[in-house]
Write a protein that holds these residues in place. Structure first.
Motif, PDB file in Angstrom:
ATOM      1  N   ARG A  83      -9.637  21.611  -1.572  1.00  0.00           N
ATOM      2  CA  ARG A  83      -8.751  22.748  -1.833  1.00  0.00           C
ATOM      3  C   ARG A  83      -9.518  23.904  -2.492  1.00  0.00           C
ATOM      4  O   ARG A  83      -9.291  25.081  -2.182  1.00  0.00           O
ATOM      5  N   LEU A  84     -10.408  23.591  -3.393  1.00  0.00           N
ATOM      6  CA  LEU A  84     -11.191  24.636  -4.060  1.00  0.00           C
ATOM      7  C   LEU A  84     -12.115  25.344  -3.074  1.00  0.00           C
ATOM      8  O   LEU A  84     -12.266  26.571  -3.123  1.00  0.00           O
ATOM      9  N   LEU A  85     -12.711  24.572  -2.161  1.00  0.00           N
ATOM     10  CA  LEU A  85     -13.571  25.183  -1.148  1.00  0.00           C
ATOM     11  C   LEU A  85     -12.763  26.080  -0.214  1.00  0.00           C
ATOM     12  O   LEU A  85     -13.180  27.189   0.125  1.00  0.00           O
ATOM     13  N   HIS A  86     -11.595  25.611   0.194  1.00  0.00           N
ATOM     14  CA  HIS A  86     -10.739  26.411   1.065  1.00  0.00           C
ATOM     15  C   HIS A  86     -10.173  27.627   0.337  1.00  0.00           C
ATOM     16  O   HIS A  86      -9.777  28.611   0.981  1.00  0.00           O
ATOM     17  N   GLY A  87     -10.155  27.564  -0.992  1.00  0.00           N
ATOM     18  CA  GLY A  87      -9.684  28.706  -1.771  1.00  0.00           C
ATOM     19  C   GLY A  87     -10.732  29.790  -1.927  1.00  0.00           C
ATOM     20  O   GLY A  87     -10.467  30.814  -2.568  1.00  0.00           O
ATOM     21  N   GLY A  88     -11.912  29.550  -1.384  1.00  0.00           N
ATOM     22  CA  GLY A  88     -12.953  30.562  -1.405  1.00  0.00           C
ATOM     23  C   GLY A  88     -13.923  30.487  -2.560  1.00  0.00           C
ATOM     24  O   GLY A  88     -14.783  31.360  -2.713  1.00  0.00           O
ATOM     25  N   LEU A  89     -13.822  29.445  -3.386  1.00  0.00           N
ATOM     26  CA  LEU A  89     -14.744  29.312  -4.501  1.00  0.00           C
ATOM     27  C   LEU A  89     -16.129  28.910  -3.999  1.00  0.00           C
ATOM     28  O   LEU A  89     -16.250  28.175  -3.015  1.00  0.00           O
ATOM     29  N   PRO A  90     -17.195  29.353  -4.668  1.00  0.00           N
ATOM     30  CA  PRO A  90     -18.541  28.898  -4.302  1.00  0.00           C
ATOM     31  C   PRO A  90     -18.628  27.381  -4.409  1.00  0.00           C
ATOM     32  O   PRO A  90     -18.004  26.779  -5.293  1.00  0.00           O
ATOM     33  N   TRP A  91     -19.425  26.758  -3.526  1.00  0.00           N
ATOM     34  CA  TRP A  91     -19.415  25.296  -3.489  1.00  0.00           C
ATOM     35  C   TRP A  91     -19.869  24.652  -4.800  1.00  0.00           C
ATOM     36  O   TRP A  91     -19.329  23.595  -5.172  1.00  0.00           O
ATOM     37  N   PRO A  92     -20.841  25.234  -5.566  1.00  0.00           N
ATOM     38  CA  PRO A  92     -21.174  24.587  -6.842  1.00  0.00           C
ATOM     39  C   PRO A  92     -19.994  24.567  -7.815  1.00  0.00           C
ATOM     40  O   PRO A  92     -19.812  23.602  -8.569  1.00  0.00           O
ATOM     41  N   ASP A 145     -10.445  19.934   6.546  1.00  0.00           N
ATOM     42  CA  ASP A 145     -11.687  20.109   7.304  1.00  0.00           C
ATOM     43  C   ASP A 145     -12.703  20.903   6.480  1.00  0.00           C
ATOM     44  O   ASP A 145     -12.415  22.009   6.018  1.00  0.00           O
ATOM     45  N   LEU A 146     -13.896  20.312   6.307  1.00  0.00           N
ATOM     46  CA  LEU A 146     -14.956  20.969   5.543  1.00  0.00           C
ATOM     47  C   LEU A 146     -16.203  21.224   6.387  1.00  0.00           C
ATOM     48  O   LEU A 146     -17.256  21.564   5.849  1.00  0.00           O
ATOM     49  N   THR A 147     -16.083  21.057   7.689  1.00  0.00           N
ATOM     50  CA  THR A 147     -17.261  21.178   8.557  1.00  0.00           C
ATOM     51  C   THR A 147     -17.833  22.588   8.571  1.00  0.00           C
ATOM     52  O   THR A 147     -19.010  22.778   8.916  1.00  0.00           O
ATOM     53  N   LYS A 148     -17.026  23.600   8.188  1.00  0.00           N
ATOM     54  CA  LYS A 148     -17.520  24.979   8.178  1.00  0.00           C
ATOM     55  C   LYS A 148     -17.984  25.408   6.795  1.00  0.00           C
ATOM     56  O   LYS A 148     -18.225  26.584   6.545  1.00  0.00           O
ATOM     57  N   SER A 149     -18.133  24.427   5.902  1.00  0.00           N
ATOM     58  CA  SER A 149     -18.614  24.727   4.554  1.00  0.00           C
ATOM     59  C   SER A 149     -20.087  25.108   4.596  1.00  0.00           C
ATOM     60  O   SER A 149     -20.772  24.931   5.600  1.00  0.00           O
ATOM     61  N   ARG A 150     -20.586  25.609   3.474  1.00  0.00           N
ATOM     62  CA  ARG A 150     -21.975  26.025   3.406  1.00  0.00           C
ATOM     63  C   ARG A 150     -22.903  24.844   3.692  1.00  0.00           C
ATOM     64  O   ARG A 150     -22.661  23.717   3.207  1.00  0.00           O
ATOM     65  N   PRO A 151     -23.986  25.066   4.449  1.00  0.00           N
ATOM     66  CA  PRO A 151     -24.939  23.984   4.752  1.00  0.00           C
ATOM     67  C   PRO A 151     -25.489  23.306   3.498  1.00  0.00           C
ATOM     68  O   PRO A 151     -25.764  22.107   3.511  1.00  0.00           O
TER      69      PRO A 151
END
Length: 323
Positions: A83-92, A145-151
């Motif tokens: 949810r945090l990743l989909h909310g646009g937060l940086p992955w760290p 789905d997290l497949t489009k997250s940062r490499p």
């Protein structure tokens, strides 16, 4: 502490079982010994191995300590990450949020067991249902789905380092080293053993028993969250049902590794060796298309077999005259 007969003989049995299991699978399918398969085997055991490290501390602390919520903690931390990743937060930042949630969820267990004196099996069974339910609420029962997250994030579960899986070399082995140092080289580790052996004696010796046991649950929550992050990055998805079998398998690994179910004995080193055995067996059975329904039964059979083999050997050693 002096090692018991069980603790002295267990590493030999586990090493023999690991070698025999690997050779047994290799006889039927030699390709299982390829570098790619051995790497996949290592990845297979990292996540449950992390969870088992925390479970070792909980069980070692005694008072029938057990954490039935580690799998649910893994799942809830993972979907919070999603949810945090989909909310646009940086992955760290998202990863930090997931780890903070693991600490908080472990802290709830610590408070229930240490402050409110709820029996561990009841407390963690309750939080198992609560955390599972929250994971479903957060996701609506749908995988994220997290497949489009940062490499860089996906590399946590899919990358390599010096030719080895990143999560093995950069996460699991350092965690194992930290847990081993804390357990065998610090005041907390000595207090954990004493608390598990005799909490009344520990109290008389000035050990704050409730605090010692509470920190074990917090540690279990943290490593469960780390396992959730690794799993999400490896699969490219955050699942509300992640870690569904981790609760019981982690306990089986801890007991198989030589930690006494009543506390006061055992080591994360034995837990790590038992994780290797379970990883080989699980991966080997999957590689041979063995029905997943029966795999848990195989793990239980291994646990019983080790105890049946080891008990008479330890009794024989005890009867031998000492020089």
């Amino acid at each position: 502490m002096h090692a018991s007969g069980f603790e002295r003989t267990r590493p030999v049995l586990l090493l023999a079982m690991a070698v025999l299991a690997l050779l047994g699978f290799a006889i039927g399918h030699p390709a299982i010994l390829s570098g790619a398969n051995l790497s996949s085997m290592a990845v297979f055991g990292v996540e449950i191995g992390m969870i088992a490290l925390g479970q070792t501390f909980v069980i070692c602390g005694g008072d029938t300590g057990i954490d039935l919520s580690v799998g649910a903690t893994m799942a809830l931390s993972q979907v919070i990450l999603g949810r945090l990743l989909h909310g646009g937060l940086p992955w760290p930042v998202a990863v930090g949020g997931a780890l903070a949630s693991g600490l908080a969820l472990g802290g709830v267990n610590a408070a229930a067991v240490s402050r409110f004196r709820i029996p561990p099996i009841i407390a963690t069974l309750a939080t198992l249902f609560a955390y599972d339910g929250l994971a479903l609420v957060v996701t609506g029962g749908v995988n994220i789905d997290l497949t489009k997250s940062r490499p860089a994030f996906l590399a946590i579960g899919q990358g390599t380092l010096a030719g080895l899986p990143f999560q093995l070399l950069a996460l699991y082995l350092p965690l194992l080293a930290v847990f081993a140092f804390v357990q065998h080289g610090t005041r907390y580790g000595r207090a954990l053993y004493l608390t598990g052996t005799n909490d009344r004696a520990a109290t008389l010796a000035g050990v704050r028993v409730a605090r010692v046991r509470g920190w074990a649950y917090v540690a279990a929550g943290l490593v469960a969250a780390i396992a959730g992050v690794v799993s999400a990055a490896r699969l490219g998805t955050a699942r509300p049902d992640a870690g569904a079998q981790a609760n019981l398998i982690s306990i089986a690994i801890v007991v198989l590794g030589g930690t006494g179910i009543f506390g006061g004995t055992g080591s994360v080193i034995g837990t790590a060796m038992a994780t290797v055995v379970i990883a080989i067996v699980d991966y080997g059975l999957s590689y041979n298309d063995f029905n997943p329904i029966y795999q848990a039964g195989v793990i239980g059979t291994i646990l019983i077999a080790v105890i049946l083999i080891e008990t008479p050997f330890v009794a024989w050693r005890a009867r031998r005259p000492r020089a």
